[in-house]
Scaffold this active site. Structure first.
Site, mmCIF file in Angstrom:
data_model
loop_
_atom_site.group_PDB
_atom_site.id
_atom_site.type_symbol
_atom_site.label_atom_id
_atom_site.label_comp_id
_atom_site.label_asym_id
_atom_site.label_seq_id
_atom_site.Cartn_x
_atom_site.Cartn_y
_atom_site.Cartn_z
ATOM 1 N N HIS A 125 37.370 45.804 47.551
ATOM 2 C CA HIS A 125 37.953 45.350 46.291
ATOM 3 C C HIS A 125 38.924 46.375 45.720
ATOM 4 C CE1 HIS A 125 33.789 43.309 45.838
ATOM 5 N NE2 HIS A 125 34.609 42.497 46.469
ATOM 6 N N LYS A 173 37.634 54.785 40.813
ATOM 7 C CA LYS A 173 36.184 54.601 40.834
ATOM 8 C C LYS A 173 35.543 55.905 41.288
ATOM 9 C CE LYS A 173 36.250 49.718 42.155
ATOM 10 N NZ LYS A 173 35.934 48.754 43.223
ATOM 11 N N TYR A 199 28.573 53.181 39.528
ATOM 12 C CA TYR A 199 30.023 53.350 39.551
ATOM 13 C C TYR A 199 30.531 53.751 38.171
ATOM 14 C CZ TYR A 199 29.858 49.763 43.341
ATOM 15 O OH TYR A 199 29.596 49.022 44.458
ATOM 16 N N ASP A 244 34.246 37.579 49.492
ATOM 17 C CA ASP A 244 34.553 38.741 50.335
ATOM 18 C C ASP A 244 34.768 38.364 51.797
ATOM 19 O OD1 ASP A 244 34.506 40.429 48.173
ATOM 20 O OD2 ASP A 244 32.502 41.210 48.562
#
Length: 192
Positions: A62, A72, A132, A168
């Site tokens: 992603h 991230k 995250y 995905d």
């Protein structure tokens, strides 16, 4: 924290510097000043947590397009995962290259994923949990993804993914127009 460069421009693994005694240890997971000193973006706006029930669960790859491209910082807090990053910045010397590292609850490594990179986790143990930190809010209209087995990038996953979301598993083969790589131009810099 110790910041270790990966083979990909602007991407790092982060090792905690533990201060310990008979009681255990203390370690800093994030420090705005240390991130700034390392030339990394310290502008965290959100923290996310994911749990994957079975080993072989793949989440990703992603990313978000500019102006919502995000940094991230990823850490495994339970179990084990393989963290994969892919440089999609067309002006980067490592464009199209990938890197992966095992993050586990015991090694406590973190991955710093710069803007313009696609990111995925592949769980290596049941009940794996990831934490995250991100620098942008989720922007569905800017979201894109790379399919895990896209032949353009040939990522060498350590195990075959078993569980994927329909989204995905259905991203199209890499196409610069669909995947918006021109919108990621200019993100290849030491502080992105």
């Amino acid at each position: 924290m110790k910041f270790h460069p990966t083979p990909l421009k602007d991407a790092y693994t982060i090792e905690l510097e533990k201060r310990g005694d008979d009681r255990g240890f203390f370690a800093r997971l994030f420090c705005q000043n240390e991130f700034k000193q390392a030339g990394l973006d310290p502008g965290i706006v959100q923290a996310n947590n994911s749990l994957s029930a079975t080993a072989g669960t793949l989440r990703g790859l992603h990313y978000q397009l500019a102006p919502k491209a995000e940094v991230k910082v990823v850490r495994c807090i339970r179990g084990a995962l393989w963290d994969a990053i892919l440089d999609l910045r067309p002006d980067s010397p490592t464009f199209g290259k990938w890197f992966g590292a095992e993050l586990t609850e015991s090694n406590r490594l973190m991955m710093y994923v710069p803007r313009g990179f696609a990111h995925a986790i592949l769980t290596l143990a049941d009940n794996t949990e990831a934490f995250y930190l991100v620098t942008e809010f989720f922007a569905p209209e800017q979201e894109r993804g790379i399919r895990w087995n896209d032949p353009r990038f040939d990522i060498a996953w350590p195990i075959e993914p078993k569980e994927l979301s329909p989204k995905d598993s259905s991203w199209p083969d890499f196409d610069p127009d669909f995947h918006g790589t021109e919108q990621l131009r200019g993100l290849a810099c030491g502080h992105c």
